[in-house]
Scaffold this motif. Sequence first.
Motif, short mmCIF file in Angstrom:
data_model
loop_
_atom_site.label_atom_id
_atom_site.label_comp_id
_atom_site.label_asym_id
_atom_site.label_seq_id
_atom_site.Cartn_x
_atom_site.Cartn_y
_atom_site.Cartn_z
N ASN A 41 74.01 34.75 13.04
CA ASN A 41 73.23 35.38 14.10
C ASN A 41 73.26 34.58 15.39
N ILE A 42 73.52 33.26 15.29
CA ILE A 42 73.54 32.43 16.50
C ILE A 42 74.77 32.75 17.34
N VAL A 43 75.91 32.86 16.64
CA VAL A 43 77.15 33.07 17.39
C VAL A 43 77.57 34.53 17.44
N MET B 1 53.51 10.89 20.93
CA MET B 1 54.91 11.30 20.73
C MET B 1 55.04 12.83 20.75
N TYR B 3 55.14 14.81 23.17
CA TYR B 3 56.06 15.30 24.20
C TYR B 3 57.50 15.31 23.72
N GLU B 6 58.31 18.58 22.11
CA GLU B 6 58.44 19.62 23.14
C GLU B 6 59.82 19.58 23.78
N LEU B 16 71.33 26.30 21.55
CA LEU B 16 71.62 27.58 20.88
C LEU B 16 72.14 28.60 21.89
N LEU B 17 71.55 28.58 23.09
CA LEU B 17 72.01 29.52 24.12
C LEU B 17 73.46 29.25 24.47
N GLY B 20 75.71 30.18 21.50
CA GLY B 20 75.77 31.63 21.40
C GLY B 20 76.66 32.22 22.47
N TYR B 75 73.00 34.69 19.83
CA TYR B 75 71.68 34.20 20.27
C TYR B 75 71.47 34.42 21.76
N PHE B 76 72.51 34.15 22.53
CA PHE B 76 72.41 34.29 23.98
C PHE B 76 72.09 35.73 24.37
N PHE B 79 68.65 36.78 23.41
CA PHE B 79 67.66 36.17 24.31
C PHE B 79 67.56 37.00 25.60
N LEU B 83 64.42 39.19 27.15
CA LEU B 83 63.95 39.12 28.53
C LEU B 83 63.90 40.52 29.12
N ASP B 136 60.81 39.76 14.04
CA ASP B 136 60.80 39.14 15.36
C ASP B 136 61.01 40.17 16.47
N LEU C 179 60.56 34.25 23.20
CA LEU C 179 60.32 33.92 24.61
C LEU C 179 59.11 33.03 24.79
N LEU C 243 55.20 14.97 32.16
CA LEU C 243 54.59 15.54 30.96
C LEU C 243 53.22 14.96 30.67
#
Lengths: 104, 153, 285
Positions: A41-43, B1, B3, B6, B16-17, B20, B75-76, B79, B83, B136, C179, C243
């Motif tokens: 699913n990622i690619v 820790m 941060y 995050e 991942l973007l 993808g 994935y891209f 995403f 949006l 999702d 998102l 941060l």
Amino acid sequence: MITSTLEIVPGRTITQHLGIVQGSTVRAKNIGRDIAASLKNIVGGELKGYSELLGESRREAFERMVQQAEAKGANAVLNVRFTTSSVAQGASEILAYGSAVVVE
Amino acid sequence: MEYLTEIWQILLVVLLLMLGYGFGRLAERRHYRTILRREEALGDLIVVCSKTLPEAAGAPATRLVMGSVVVSVDYFKRFVAHLRMLFGGRVHTYESLVDRARREALLRMQAEAKALGATMIFNTRFETSSISKGQDKSVGSVEVLAYGTAVIP
Amino acid sequence: MKFRNIKVPEGINVSRHSPLAEFFILSGGVVVIFGGLAIAALLLGAALARHMPVSWENALAAAVLDGATLPMDPGDGKATAALQALADRLAAGIDLPEGLGVTVHYLEDDQVNAFATLGGHVFFFRGLLQRMPDENALAMVMAHEMAHVANRDPAAALGGTLLLQLVLAVVLNNAPESLEGLIYGPNALLLSDFSRDAERLADRDALAAVAALYGHGAGAATIFEVFLEEAARTGTSEPPAFLSTHPLNKERIGALNALARQRGWALEGALTPLPPALARLRAKP
């Protein structure tokens, strides 16, 4: 057993209509395939595991429909249709249906 | 820790973007190349949606043929589609997903008919379903089934 | 009848467009629109809360603290009394709102920290008190927390985050889960930036109050040296400035020195020793 999406069998006549026959199966995805699929699913691209799974299920639904037709004494199923619906999250039902007929 | 996690999460999404986008683009181009090549090769097999055979066909043998495929979007693109779902409008990034799936399914059906020695496929139908529906709030992957009646002279 | 397969041209079902451009336009839109909404909610909530009547704030604090049993300091209340006396002496240099008094509490914990909350309640951890070298450094911490109370920062933080959470809940309820990061990330930055501004202001007000009490600002910056030492001792590093909820300790020392030069406050002067009740606390292991 002749199966077809047409309403007739070319060159032959329908002598009896024996009503609707149907075959269905509900299948759930399994975790192993899900993990492979989530990586894919990622690619993006074809999810082979799911393709096979759905192909298998469809064959099973189709064979069950043919069994019903045989039980009715038909020798052909015409106007065959397939539908797929998701019964629950991660599980889908596959249905094959058509009219059982006797042709000569 | 706190941060650090995050920052790690943000990096993971960016990674991942990029993965993808890169691999998804590559895979899509490769897929389209094989689709075009096979469409060329199977071009002589007539595929129609009409239910009745022409008179001239006589009494050929008929067989039910089908082809199906499950294709997922990268994935891209998912995403970007998410949006897009905030603003509404045409979801460009899913267009190629369904297009590829439908043409691939059609090609697989044609290949099956060709193997049976058919020259035409009548009453062709498509059936599309989403595999990961409800997960999702996304589409993600679709299954397309193409089926019809192969006419074997 | 003639059957022919005619090839369909590409690009009818799939539109030609750049997915990268769409990605940047859409994510830019999300950040601008939801970021703007979040900033508006935070600022509005904070502004409304800053102007709520003092009696409401006191009632809120009373409701929260009602029934809470706070520990007694090791000096049977003498340390707390000494802290309270210091607060009362500093009050002359701090512009506290009408009806909002400062009440000091002691907390039995190793943390090197102190904080102010609703209704003028200021809490000191034992860990901080044990590391105070003199009264001047302690006065800086006290004045800093009192400045937060005077600026109504605890109320502003509560009001701001409350309204922000409300807006986020509404937005995220309609947004896909993937998102959430895109919306949460900038908000974390926003909140810490909001907090850093309040800290800088409190530092300035605190130095003014300390200088008014002792006649000089000597020993005030020591508190940040203590924080730096403590971080070095426990081996924790400060998070990157953008941060963090507080400005970096080195930056705070620099800002204090600059302010003192600008206002003409001496940075040298006689340091006042800690009151005996607090000095005893320091001697304890």
